[in-house]
Design a protein around this motif. Structure first.
Motif, PDB file in Angstrom:
ATOM      1  N   LYS A 141       0.852  -1.206   0.000  1.00 16.79           N
ATOM      2  CA  LYS A 141       0.000   0.000   0.000  1.00 16.79           C
ATOM      3  C   LYS A 141       0.880   1.245   0.000  1.00 16.79           C
ATOM      4  O   LYS A 141       1.765   1.394   0.830  1.00 16.79           O
ATOM      5  CB  LYS A 141      -0.893   0.050   1.244  1.00 16.79           C
ATOM      6  CG  LYS A 141      -1.992  -0.971   1.271  1.00 16.79           C
ATOM      7  CD  LYS A 141      -3.145  -0.521   0.428  1.00 16.79           C
ATOM      8  CE  LYS A 141      -4.298  -1.495   0.575  1.00 16.79           C
ATOM      9  NZ  LYS A 141      -5.330  -1.255  -0.383  1.00 16.79           N
ATOM     10  N   ALA A 160      -2.745   5.697  -0.067  1.00 18.53           N
ATOM     11  CA  ALA A 160      -3.901   4.820   0.122  1.00 18.53           C
ATOM     12  C   ALA A 160      -4.370   4.781   1.582  1.00 18.53           C
ATOM     13  O   ALA A 160      -5.389   4.173   1.886  1.00 18.53           O
ATOM     14  CB  ALA A 160      -3.575   3.404  -0.333  1.00 18.53           C
ATOM     15  N   SER A 218      -9.162   1.872  -1.571  1.00 21.30           N
ATOM     16  CA  SER A 218      -8.983   0.915  -2.658  1.00 21.30           C
ATOM     17  C   SER A 218      -9.681   1.511  -3.865  1.00 21.30           C
ATOM     18  O   SER A 218     -10.862   1.867  -3.785  1.00 21.30           O
ATOM     19  CB  SER A 218      -9.595  -0.438  -2.285  1.00 21.30           C
ATOM     20  OG  SER A 218      -9.441  -1.346  -3.337  1.00 21.30           O
ATOM     21  N   GLU A 219      -8.971   1.666  -4.946  1.00 23.95           N
ATOM     22  CA  GLU A 219      -9.500   2.285  -6.159  1.00 23.95           C
ATOM     23  C   GLU A 219     -10.089   3.670  -5.886  1.00 23.95           C
ATOM     24  O   GLU A 219     -11.146   4.029  -6.385  1.00 23.95           O
ATOM     25  CB  GLU A 219     -10.519   1.365  -6.812  1.00 23.95           C
ATOM     26  CG  GLU A 219      -9.920   0.031  -7.240  1.00 23.95           C
ATOM     27  CD  GLU A 219     -10.937  -0.901  -7.880  1.00 23.95           C
ATOM     28  OE1 GLU A 219     -12.048  -0.454  -8.217  1.00 23.95           O
ATOM     29  OE2 GLU A 219     -10.598  -2.085  -8.037  1.00 23.95           O
TER      30      GLU A 219
END
Length: 122
Positions: A53, A57, A73-74
């Motif tokens: 990560k 993030a 995430s995304e």
């Protein structure tokens, strides 16, 4: 249980701190993966594993008397954790770093209000 029982019995503050960690993370009573807690003279250090990560993030903020950790995430927060800080932590001095997939958060101990000290009478 984050703190072993023998450490909890060594002082009331450690016992309270251990109970805090056992109940604090509000996501199905689980904290981040690989959570480790270390006590130092003037602070507590939390370490959690986030392999792969990037620091972008992870979101970390103090809000409403608690430490909030969000994991994106995304581009959207997929997981979040909340740790009430209590009166034993100085929230203004919290620092964090991410190195080799390990998030390290330093939680400075608040100065004890019941520390004794001599007062000079003029």
């Amino acid at each position: 249980m984050i703190l072993p029982q023998h450490l909890r019995n060594s002082s009331p503050w450690l016992s309270d701190f251990g109970r805090l960690f056992d109940t604090a993370f509000q996501r199905v009573s689980q904290g981040p993966r690989g959570l480790r807690v270390h006590e130092h003279e003037d602070n507590w250090t939390l370490e959690a594993d986030f392999p792969g990560k990037p620091k972008e993030a992870l979101e970390l903020e103090v809000r409403d008397g608690a430490l909030h950790l969000g994991i994106k995430s995304e581009g959207e927060v997929a997981d979040s954790y909340r740790l009430p800080l209590g009166k034993h932590i100085d929230p203004t001095g919290i620092t964090a770093s991410l190195e080799l997939g390990v998030l390290t958060v330093a939680l400075p101990k608040a100065k004890a209000a019941n520390e004794s000290h001599r007062i000079e009478i003029n």
